[in-house]
Scaffold this motif. Structure first.
Motif, short mmCIF file in Angstrom:
data_model
loop_
_atom_site.label_atom_id
_atom_site.label_comp_id
_atom_site.label_asym_id
_atom_site.label_seq_id
_atom_site.Cartn_x
_atom_site.Cartn_y
_atom_site.Cartn_z
N UNK A 96 0.88 -1.30 0.05
CA UNK A 96 0.04 -0.11 -0.04
C UNK A 96 0.84 1.32 0.04
N UNK A 97 0.32 2.36 -0.38
CA UNK A 97 0.95 3.54 -0.46
C UNK A 97 0.50 4.87 0.15
N UNK A 98 1.35 5.69 0.75
CA UNK A 98 1.01 7.05 1.45
C UNK A 98 1.88 8.09 0.81
N UNK A 99 1.05 8.96 -0.11
CA UNK A 99 1.35 10.21 -0.66
C UNK A 99 1.42 11.41 -0.05
N UNK A 100 2.26 12.28 -0.01
CA UNK A 100 2.12 13.58 0.50
C UNK A 100 2.53 14.57 -0.55
N UNK A 101 1.59 15.49 -0.55
CA UNK A 101 1.91 16.50 -1.48
C UNK A 101 2.22 17.95 -0.73
N UNK A 102 3.37 18.57 -1.07
CA UNK A 102 3.52 19.69 -0.48
C UNK A 102 3.55 20.89 -1.30
N UNK A 103 2.93 22.00 -1.10
CA UNK A 103 2.85 23.15 -2.09
C UNK A 103 4.27 23.73 -1.54
N UNK A 104 5.11 24.04 -2.75
CA UNK A 104 6.33 24.79 -2.46
C UNK A 104 6.15 26.21 -2.26
N UNK A 105 5.02 26.66 -2.44
CA UNK A 105 5.01 28.24 -2.16
C UNK A 105 4.49 28.41 -0.77
N UNK A 106 3.35 27.74 -0.39
CA UNK A 106 2.92 27.74 0.87
C UNK A 106 2.78 26.69 2.17
N UNK A 107 3.83 25.73 1.68
CA UNK A 107 3.73 24.58 2.48
C UNK A 107 2.73 23.78 2.75
N UNK A 108 1.30 23.95 2.17
CA UNK A 108 0.21 23.40 2.66
C UNK A 108 0.44 21.84 2.17
N UNK A 109 -0.25 21.12 2.71
CA UNK A 109 -0.01 19.37 2.78
C UNK A 109 -1.33 18.93 2.38
N UNK A 110 -1.20 17.86 1.41
CA UNK A 110 -2.37 16.98 1.18
C UNK A 110 -1.90 15.63 1.30
N UNK A 111 -2.59 14.55 2.21
CA UNK A 111 -2.12 13.34 2.34
C UNK A 111 -3.21 12.33 1.55
N UNK A 112 -2.59 11.40 0.97
CA UNK A 112 -3.36 10.41 0.06
C UNK A 112 -2.99 9.13 0.50
N UNK A 113 -4.03 8.09 0.85
CA UNK A 113 -3.57 6.63 0.99
C UNK A 113 -4.19 6.11 -0.06
N UNK A 114 -3.50 4.91 -0.75
CA UNK A 114 -3.88 4.23 -1.93
C UNK A 114 -3.52 2.83 -1.41
N UNK A 115 -4.50 1.90 -1.69
CA UNK A 115 -4.17 0.54 -1.52
C UNK A 115 -3.39 -0.12 -2.69
N UNK A 116 -2.69 -1.40 -2.51
CA UNK A 116 -2.19 -1.96 -3.53
C UNK A 116 -2.98 -2.28 -4.67
N UNK A 117 -2.38 -2.33 -5.86
CA UNK A 117 -3.02 -2.68 -7.14
C UNK A 117 -4.49 -2.40 -7.48
N UNK A 118 -4.49 -0.97 -7.48
CA UNK A 118 -5.36 -0.10 -7.38
C UNK A 118 -5.20 1.30 -8.19
N UNK A 119 -6.07 1.99 -8.57
CA UNK A 119 -6.16 3.14 -8.91
C UNK A 119 -7.00 4.19 -8.28
#
Length: 339
Positions: free
Chosen positions: A240-263
């Protein structure tokens, strides 16, 4: 009759006293304890054998101020590794207990118990063989008190195919085997059941019991702003995967969990982001992620292998985003605290 007995007793006593202060006993030499000997040198590190406490030490001065010593020893309680550090600028309280974090080249972060020996010296409790092994590799390691106070930093030898520290640890192991464990005393311990148990316990890392946490694919933390740009994440089987998006301007974050073999398809606000990831088998919550020893941390880059910035924007009246196929992207590893 009585007087003669008294005189004989006095003579006997005088003889006994003379024996107590005889030159043969008064001048008896006390054997001095064996002095440390230099086993070998590796770069600026010096490995020494200390027979008085059955240990081998490796010492180095880093960056002109911090002295660090790795100690590998062996007693009836089993084998041990310890770390001792001294810096003239430190101001610890004598006897102060603390937990410092050791980030290793393999990406692991260990909590290590230290005690202040004096105002400038820190000594760890016994640490595991696994921790020492994780110090080898082709990257730096650091020992820190918190996120923004760096206590000790070791930089590997850039001109060497293997790190200098890896060679030091190997020589320490050899010193312990040759100078300590090969003695008759140590050989006799090898067949003792209690010693075997002690050795096993000394090499076993005690960690808090982790409990799996149920989780579903989706957004764990949503950043501010109107989410309009498309993002599609495709994962391979196995983890499984955990992705974190961090805005380079304001450091705001978004965290997404995605299970294996899926979209999974979602939307994010316009902006430029860096994307870090974590992967593993079993989810233990955001603090432990997939477990301290099994989580793989990485940084996403574009297909050119150079840029790590992903821009979500609007052009010609359309919102533009990305499809991330984790199975196909190059993912440089990062340390756990860089996630």
């Amino acid at each position: 009759m009585t007087a003669r007995k008294f005189r004989c007793l006095m003579a006997s006593t005088a003889t006994a006293l003379a024996m107590l202060v005889s030159p043969a006993i008064a001048e008896r030499l006390i054997e001095p304890s064996a002095k440390p000997t230099v086993y070998t040198k590796v770069g600026s590190w010096k490995i020494t054998h200390h027979p008085e406490n059955k240990s081998c030490n490796a010492g180095d001065v880093n960056m002109g101020s911090t002295t660090v010593i790795l100690e590998a020893g062996h007693k009836t309680t089993g084998a041990w590794w310890m770390i001792l550090m001294t810096n003239p600028k430190w101001t610890w309280t004598w006897g102060q207990d603390m937990e410092l974090f050791l980030d290793t080249p393999s990406g692991k972060s260990w909590g290590v118990q230290f005690q202040a020996r004096d105002s400038t010296t820190l000594l760890s409790e016994k640490v595991s063989e696994s921790l020492i092994a994780s110090l080898t590799g082709s990257a730096d390691f650091q020992i820190r008190l918190g996120d923004d106070k760096l206590v000790y930093w070791y930089h590997y030898a850039e001109d060497s195919s293997t790190t200098q520290l890896a060679e030091v640890i190997q020589k320490l192991r050899e010193c312990r085997r040759e100078k300590i464990e090969s003695t008759f005393e140590m050989k006799s311990w090898a067949y003792d059941d209690q010693t075997a148990r002690n050795l096993h316990e000394a090499h076993t890392v005690v960690r808090p019991q982790l409990t799996p946490v149920p989780i579903k694919t989706g957004v764990l933390h949503q950043m501010k702003g109107q989410a309009v740009a498309p993002l599609r994440i495709e994962t391979p089987p196995g983890q499984d995967y955990l992705l974190k998006l961090v805005n380079v301007q304001n450091k705001d974050e978004m965290v997404i969990y995605v299970s294996r073999e899926s979209s999974y398809v979602t939307k994010v606000p316009f902006g430029t982001y860096r994307i870090h990831g974590a992967a593993g088998q079993t989810w233990y919550g955001e603090k432990h992620r997939f477990g301290p020893d099994t989580t793989t941390h990485f940084r996403l880059v574009k297909k050119d292998g150079k840029s790590d910035q992903f821009t979500f924007n609007q052009a010609e009246g359309k919102a533009h985003g990305y499809t991330i196929q984790l199975v196909k992207l190059e993912t440089p590893p990062i340390k756990a605290d860089e996630f």
